[in-house]
Design a protein around this motif. Structure first.
Motif, short mmCIF file in Angstrom:
data_model
loop_
_atom_site.label_atom_id
_atom_site.label_comp_id
_atom_site.label_asym_id
_atom_site.label_seq_id
_atom_site.Cartn_x
_atom_site.Cartn_y
_atom_site.Cartn_z
N PRO A 222 0.83 -1.22 0.00
CA PRO A 222 0.00 0.00 0.00
C PRO A 222 0.85 1.25 0.00
O PRO A 222 1.97 1.26 0.52
CB PRO A 222 -0.78 -0.13 1.31
N THR A 223 0.32 2.32 -0.57
CA THR A 223 0.99 3.63 -0.44
C THR A 223 0.71 4.16 0.96
O THR A 223 -0.35 3.93 1.54
CB THR A 223 0.49 4.61 -1.49
N ILE A 224 1.70 4.88 1.50
CA ILE A 224 1.65 5.31 2.90
C ILE A 224 1.67 6.83 2.98
O ILE A 224 2.57 7.48 2.44
CB ILE A 224 2.83 4.75 3.70
N SER A 225 0.70 7.40 3.68
CA SER A 225 0.72 8.82 4.03
C SER A 225 1.12 8.97 5.49
O SER A 225 0.67 8.20 6.35
CB SER A 225 -0.66 9.46 3.80
N LEU A 226 1.95 9.97 5.76
CA LEU A 226 2.39 10.28 7.12
C LEU A 226 1.92 11.68 7.47
O LEU A 226 2.29 12.65 6.82
CB LEU A 226 3.92 10.22 7.20
N VAL A 227 1.10 11.76 8.50
CA VAL A 227 0.50 13.03 8.91
C VAL A 227 0.94 13.32 10.34
O VAL A 227 0.81 12.46 11.23
CB VAL A 227 -1.03 12.99 8.84
N ARG A 228 1.45 14.53 10.56
CA ARG A 228 1.89 14.90 11.90
C ARG A 228 1.27 16.24 12.29
O ARG A 228 1.46 17.24 11.60
CB ARG A 228 3.42 15.00 11.96
N PHE A 229 0.56 16.22 13.40
CA PHE A 229 -0.06 17.42 13.95
C PHE A 229 0.91 18.05 14.95
O PHE A 229 1.39 17.38 15.86
CB PHE A 229 -1.38 17.08 14.63
N MET A 230 1.17 19.34 14.77
CA MET A 230 2.09 20.08 15.62
C MET A 230 1.46 21.41 15.98
O MET A 230 0.56 21.88 15.28
CB MET A 230 3.42 20.30 14.89
N GLY A 232 0.36 24.77 15.76
CA GLY A 232 0.39 25.79 14.73
C GLY A 232 0.72 25.32 13.34
O GLY A 232 0.83 26.13 12.41
N ARG A 233 0.87 24.01 13.14
CA ARG A 233 1.20 23.51 11.81
C ARG A 233 0.74 22.07 11.63
O ARG A 233 0.60 21.32 12.59
CB ARG A 233 2.70 23.62 11.53
N LEU A 234 0.50 21.72 10.38
CA LEU A 234 0.06 20.37 10.02
C LEU A 234 0.97 19.90 8.89
O LEU A 234 1.05 20.54 7.83
CB LEU A 234 -1.40 20.40 9.56
N ARG A 235 1.65 18.81 9.09
CA ARG A 235 2.67 18.37 8.15
C ARG A 235 2.33 17.03 7.51
O ARG A 235 1.83 16.11 8.17
CB ARG A 235 4.02 18.23 8.84
N LEU A 236 2.67 16.92 6.23
CA LEU A 236 2.73 15.65 5.53
C LEU A 236 4.20 15.35 5.30
O LEU A 236 4.91 16.15 4.68
CB LEU A 236 2.00 15.74 4.19
N LEU A 263 11.94 16.91 3.87
CA LEU A 263 11.46 16.46 5.16
C LEU A 263 9.95 16.36 5.18
O LEU A 263 9.37 15.32 5.48
CB LEU A 263 11.93 17.40 6.27
N ALA A 264 9.28 17.47 4.85
CA ALA A 264 7.82 17.53 4.96
C ALA A 264 7.31 18.74 4.20
O ALA A 264 8.08 19.64 3.83
CB ALA A 264 7.40 17.62 6.43
N THR A 265 6.03 18.76 3.97
CA THR A 265 5.37 19.95 3.48
C THR A 265 4.22 20.27 4.42
O THR A 265 3.63 19.36 5.03
CB THR A 265 4.84 19.75 2.04
N GLU A 266 3.95 21.53 4.58
CA GLU A 266 2.87 21.95 5.47
C GLU A 266 1.62 22.25 4.66
O GLU A 266 1.69 22.86 3.60
CB GLU A 266 3.30 23.16 6.29
N VAL A 267 0.49 21.81 5.19
CA VAL A 267 -0.80 22.03 4.55
C VAL A 267 -1.77 22.61 5.56
O VAL A 267 -1.57 22.51 6.77
CB VAL A 267 -1.38 20.72 3.96
#
Length: 342
Positions: A222-230, A232-236, A263-267
């Motif tokens: 499967p393709t994997i998405s990584l989501v991190r809540f921080m 003031g910011r939301l990162r993939l 590293l990541a992009t913020e959305v």
């Protein structure tokens, strides 16, 4: 100087997958965790800095001038060269990655500091009697000196500007940065400790386990998405991250929105649908209420993401998946992947 031995299976750096390419794209967003750079760190090696994307290849060229386990030796590292007359026995570590590394190599440090002054929960039980030196900004230099170390381990990202003071206390070896060069960092720490062979053993065992995780998957991975809540910011998260390297080593692909060498992009929360993988693994750096995780995962947009609707979105341990930074943390991630994808 003799560089650290290269893994025969990899044409690039020793511990990336066989098909890995040289990363030359500059990252877009802030560092691997907050705070990304301490007040005494080097911003050139932070995310977006000129030396970020090549940190793994650059670290792979560092190491000792003699064979495994031989002392005296001179270590070439990020801040220069350091001579070690004998095998270190009193080691101070200045971040989670270095702590993970020395413990995996069988060494218990005498002191530990970290960006926020905390020890990661997965490592805490392993160091009950180790002196806590607090945060890196400001670093308690008097406390470091009082421990009478014979080796200090850190990174340019965290403490490069303190190198003169640190090396006046004890021989000091700095990697370039924590995060995606975690395997190269382990080998550098192994060189400083005279435990090169043990480092190689650890990394070979890790890759064998990663291969086994892949072999357990039925059909196409499967393709994997990584989501991190921080706060003031939301990162993939992308490929140039600790967890991104592990997914690559297992052979788990990324959806196009996260298949980038950064590293990541913020959305924004309104674009959470960009987490378009077959599986979503998410975590919170801090209280889920203050990082926005609770609001997003209980919202309508989240519920409409196909992986979420299919029951394939799962929360993971932030302190391991995003802050592990060493072989012990990587091993726990592989355990999680076996359980979550089985």
């Amino acid at each position: 100087m003799s560089p650290l031995p290269r893994h025969p299976a990899s044409p690039r750096t020793p511990w990336r997958t066989r098909t890995a390419l040289l990363f030359l794209i500059t990252a877009l967003t802030a560092g691997c965790a907050a705070p990304a750079v301490s007040g005494s760190g080097n911003t050139d090696v932070a995310t977006g800095g000129a030396r970020f994307s090549t940190a793994d290849a650059a670290t792979a060229a560092l190491g000792a001038d003699v064979g495994p386990g031989v002392f005296p030796r001179t270590i070439t590292h990020s801040a220069g060269q350091t001579r070690l007359d004998a095998k270190p026995t009193r080691v101070v570590v200045l971040d989670t990655g270095e702590l993970d590394d020395v413990l995996a190599l069988g060494i218990t440090p005498v002191g530990v500091a970290s960006p926020d002054g905390k020890v990661s929960p997965y490592l805490e039980p392993r160091i009950p009697g180790v002196t806590r030196l607090g945060p890196l900004d400001p670093l308690n230099l008097e406390g470091v000196a009082a421990l009478q170390p014979d080796l200090i381990l850190g990174s340019a990202l965290r403490v490069e500007q303190l190198y003169p003071q640190l090396t006046a206390i004890a021989p000091t070896v700095l990697s370039i940065r924590p995060g995606f060069p975690w395997k190269e960092n382990l080998r550098l720490v192994g060189a400083a400790l005279g435990e090169e062979d043990k480092a190689v053993e650890l990394l070979n065992a890790y890759q064998t386990k990663a291969d086994a995780v892949r072999e357990r998957l039925a059909g196409a991975p499967p393709t994997i998405s990584l989501v991190r809540f921080m706060p003031g910011r939301l990162r993939l998260y992308g490929n140039l991250s600790f967890i991104g390297v592990i997914l690559e080593d297992v052979g788990l692909p990324r959806p196009p929105t996260q298949d980038f060498d950064e590293l990541a992009t913020e959305v924004s929360e309104e674009r959470i649908d960009q987490a378009a993988g077959d599986r979503i693994f998410y975590s919170s750096y801090g209280d889920p209420q203050t990082t926005g995780q609770d609001a997003v995962v209980n919202g309508a947009l989240w519920a409409r993401i196909p992986a979420v609707a299919a029951g394939h979105a799962q929360q993971v341990d932030d302190t391991v998946w995003f802050l592990g930074l060493g072989p012990l943390g990587a091993d726990l991630v592989l355990d999680d992947l076996t359980r979550l994808l089985g």
